[in-house]
Design a protein around this motif. Structure first.
Motif, PDB file in Angstrom:
ATOM      1  N   ASP A  19      -5.493  10.016  -3.032  1.00  0.00           N
ATOM      2  CA  ASP A  19      -4.960   8.898  -4.015  1.00  0.00           C
ATOM      3  C   ASP A  19      -4.119   8.130  -3.509  1.00  0.00           C
ATOM      4  N   HIS A  20      -4.278   6.990  -3.718  1.00  0.00           N
ATOM      5  CA  HIS A  20      -3.469   5.722  -3.018  1.00  0.00           C
ATOM      6  C   HIS A  20      -3.082   4.652  -4.093  1.00  0.00           C
ATOM      7  N   GLU A  21      -1.956   3.832  -3.915  1.00  0.00           N
ATOM      8  CA  GLU A  21      -1.737   2.953  -4.940  1.00  0.00           C
ATOM      9  C   GLU A  21      -1.727   1.602  -4.141  1.00  0.00           C
ATOM     10  N   ILE A  22      -2.468   0.580  -4.631  1.00  0.00           N
ATOM     11  CA  ILE A  22      -2.300  -0.855  -4.167  1.00  0.00           C
ATOM     12  C   ILE A  22      -1.526  -1.624  -5.064  1.00  0.00           C
ATOM     13  N   VAL A  23      -0.504  -2.531  -4.722  1.00  0.00           N
ATOM     14  CA  VAL A  23       0.150  -3.302  -5.680  1.00  0.00           C
ATOM     15  C   VAL A  23       0.025  -4.652  -5.084  1.00  0.00           C
ATOM     16  N   ILE A  24      -0.080  -5.672  -5.646  1.00  0.00           N
ATOM     17  CA  ILE A  24      -0.151  -7.128  -5.423  1.00  0.00           C
ATOM     18  C   ILE A  24       0.848  -7.774  -6.289  1.00  0.00           C
ATOM     19  N   CYS A  25       2.056  -8.273  -5.712  1.00  0.00           N
ATOM     20  CA  CYS A  25       2.775  -9.307  -6.338  1.00  0.00           C
ATOM     21  C   CYS A  25       2.485 -10.631  -6.010  1.00  0.00           C
ATOM     22  N   CYS A  26       2.331 -11.913  -7.132  1.00  0.00           N
ATOM     23  CA  CYS A  26       2.037 -13.091  -6.915  1.00  0.00           C
ATOM     24  C   CYS A  26       3.262 -13.869  -7.456  1.00  0.00           C
ATOM     25  N   ARG A  27       4.340 -14.169  -6.604  1.00  0.00           N
ATOM     26  CA  ARG A  27       5.556 -14.511  -6.855  1.00  0.00           C
ATOM     27  C   ARG A  27       5.512 -15.795  -7.805  1.00  0.00           C
ATOM     28  N   ALA A  28       6.277 -16.146  -8.716  1.00  0.00           N
ATOM     29  CA  ALA A  28       6.460 -17.237  -9.411  1.00  0.00           C
ATOM     30  C   ALA A  28       6.650 -18.426  -8.513  1.00  0.00           C
TER      31      ALA A  28
ATOM     32  N   LEU B  23       1.001  -0.997  -0.162  1.00  0.00           N
ATOM     33  CA  LEU B  23      -0.086   0.061   0.020  1.00  0.00           C
ATOM     34  C   LEU B  23       0.907   1.267  -0.010  1.00  0.00           C
ATOM     35  N   ASP B  24       0.757   2.132  -1.150  1.00  0.00           N
ATOM     36  CA  ASP B  24       1.600   3.203  -1.193  1.00  0.00           C
ATOM     37  C   ASP B  24       3.266   3.004  -1.074  1.00  0.00           C
ATOM     38  N   GLY B  25       3.677   1.916  -1.623  1.00  0.00           N
ATOM     39  CA  GLY B  25       4.971   1.393  -1.679  1.00  0.00           C
ATOM     40  C   GLY B  25       5.215   0.803  -0.459  1.00  0.00           C
ATOM     41  N   ARG B  26       4.635   0.523   0.708  1.00  0.00           N
ATOM     42  CA  ARG B  26       5.127  -0.181   1.867  1.00  0.00           C
ATOM     43  C   ARG B  26       4.410  -1.580   1.734  1.00  0.00           C
ATOM     44  N   ARG B  27       5.385  -2.437   2.164  1.00  0.00           N
ATOM     45  CA  ARG B  27       4.670  -3.986   2.369  1.00  0.00           C
ATOM     46  C   ARG B  27       3.616  -4.014   3.339  1.00  0.00           C
ATOM     47  N   ALA B  28       2.454  -4.177   3.094  1.00  0.00           N
ATOM     48  CA  ALA B  28       1.505  -4.484   4.234  1.00  0.00           C
ATOM     49  C   ALA B  28       1.146  -5.849   4.693  1.00  0.00           C
ATOM     50  N   LEU B  29       1.521  -6.922   3.708  1.00  0.00           N
ATOM     51  CA  LEU B  29       1.155  -8.206   3.784  1.00  0.00           C
ATOM     52  C   LEU B  29       1.811  -8.949   3.172  1.00  0.00           C
ATOM     53  N   SER B  30       2.336 -10.237   3.689  1.00  0.00           N
ATOM     54  CA  SER B  30       2.997 -11.430   2.808  1.00  0.00           C
ATOM     55  C   SER B  30       2.171 -12.568   3.087  1.00  0.00           C
ATOM     56  N   SER B  31       1.783 -13.411   2.211  1.00  0.00           N
ATOM     57  CA  SER B  31       0.839 -14.486   2.364  1.00  0.00           C
ATOM     58  C   SER B  31       1.340 -15.710   1.268  1.00  0.00           C
ATOM     59  N   SER B  32       1.268 -16.866   1.957  1.00  0.00           N
ATOM     60  CA  SER B  32       1.775 -18.139   1.206  1.00  0.00           C
ATOM     61  C   SER B  32       0.630 -19.175   1.441  1.00  0.00           C
ATOM     62  N   ASN B  33      -0.617 -18.655   1.428  1.00  0.00           N
ATOM     63  CA  ASN B  33      -1.759 -19.629   1.610  1.00  0.00           C
ATOM     64  C   ASN B  33      -2.681 -19.173   0.968  1.00  0.00           C
ATOM     65  N   MET B  34      -3.342 -19.521  -0.313  1.00  0.00           N
ATOM     66  CA  MET B  34      -4.400 -18.912  -0.995  1.00  0.00           C
ATOM     67  C   MET B  34      -5.816 -19.152  -0.376  1.00  0.00           C
ATOM     68  N   PHE B  35      -5.856 -19.865   0.627  1.00  0.00           N
ATOM     69  CA  PHE B  35      -7.223 -20.502   0.983  1.00  0.00           C
ATOM     70  C   PHE B  35      -7.232 -19.477   2.518  1.00  0.00           C
ATOM     71  N   ARG B  36      -6.595 -18.796   2.634  1.00  0.00           N
ATOM     72  CA  ARG B  36      -6.589 -17.586   3.811  1.00  0.00           C
ATOM     73  C   ARG B  36      -7.178 -16.289   3.534  1.00  0.00           C
ATOM     74  N   ALA B  37      -7.884 -15.993   4.037  1.00  0.00           N
ATOM     75  CA  ALA B  37      -8.539 -14.177   3.899  1.00  0.00           C
ATOM     76  C   ALA B  37      -7.785 -13.408   4.498  1.00  0.00           C
ATOM     77  N   HIS B  38      -7.442 -12.376   4.284  1.00  0.00           N
ATOM     78  CA  HIS B  38      -6.665 -11.398   5.069  1.00  0.00           C
ATOM     79  C   HIS B  38      -7.444 -10.087   5.221  1.00  0.00           C
ATOM     80  N   GLN B  39      -7.121  -9.287   6.151  1.00  0.00           N
ATOM     81  CA  GLN B  39      -7.661  -7.957   6.421  1.00  0.00           C
ATOM     82  C   GLN B  39      -6.375  -7.029   6.772  1.00  0.00           C
ATOM     83  N   ILE B  40      -6.471  -5.888   5.926  1.00  0.00           N
ATOM     84  CA  ILE B  40      -5.748  -4.909   6.346  1.00  0.00           C
ATOM     85  C   ILE B  40      -6.159  -3.564   6.798  1.00  0.00           C
ATOM     86  N   ASP B  41      -5.922  -3.387   7.943  1.00  0.00           N
ATOM     87  CA  ASP B  41      -6.280  -2.015   8.680  1.00  0.00           C
ATOM     88  C   ASP B  41      -5.490  -0.823   8.087  1.00  0.00           C
ATOM     89  N   THR B  42      -6.140  -0.176   7.439  1.00  0.00           N
ATOM     90  CA  THR B  42      -5.046   0.997   6.826  1.00  0.00           C
ATOM     91  C   THR B  42      -5.062   2.394   7.510  1.00  0.00           C
TER      92      THR B  42
END
Length: 179
Positions: free
Chosen positions: A123-132, A98-117
């Protein structure tokens, strides 16, 4: 993915070589081919809508890092209020910024997450990277007690991800990658 904030959000997706980009700040200088994406959705879905994927394609989406980004404008009437970003699942090894700062790391696709911002405005930027996943599957793991015939890659047992798209003869290809 759901935001508790009324506002505008348009998602884009791009593939990159595994590990070639480590943070959102590098996306601005990287020469990636960005395509419109739907979130929730998959990399294959974005490719199909862009006309870059057809039935029978054998592109290994697990062999690429997939970046999803969106610019979010917080509506004026919601400015300064605390907000929550809810993620229903990220396939599979993923990071959220969120805005260039890591807000979450996940390694379980079956888990829901909640980020209190916290309070947001403007204006803000959300970026998600799904690693290879492919380089992670190629790493050495302990020998399994038993082998499954469902998937050709026995290392999938070490990751909390779906077998859909990874089981020959069952479930359509491609593998599920994305938010």
């Amino acid at each position: 993915m759901e935001a508790d904030t009324p506002g505008s959000m348009r998602w884009m997706a791009a593939a990159a070589a595994p590990g070639s980009i480590t943070s959102p700040s590098e996306l601005r200088v990287a020469e990636l081919h960005w395509i419109p994406a739907t979130v929730p959705g998959t990399a294959a879905g974005a490719l199909a809508v862009a006309g870059a994927w057809a039935a029978g394609d054998d592109r290994d989406l697990d062999a690429e890092d997939w970046w999803f980004r969106a610019d979010v404008t917080v509506a004026t009437e919601c400015a300064g209020q605390d907000h929550v970003l809810r993620l229903g699942g990220l396939a599979t090894v993923a990071e959220v910024f969120l805005d260039g700062r890591r807000a979450l790391s996940s390694s379980n696709m079956f888990r829901a997450h909640q980020i209190d911002t916290g309070p947001l405005a403007g204006d803000h930027e959300i970026v998600i990277c799904c690693r290879a996943l492919r380089p992670l599957l190629d790493q050495k793991h302990p020998r399994p007690r038993w082998k499954t015939r469902l998937v050709p890659d026995q290392s999938l047992r070490w990751f909390r991800t779906t077998f859909l798209g990874r089981m020959p003869g069952f479930g359509p290809i491609p593998a599920v990658v994305g938010p």
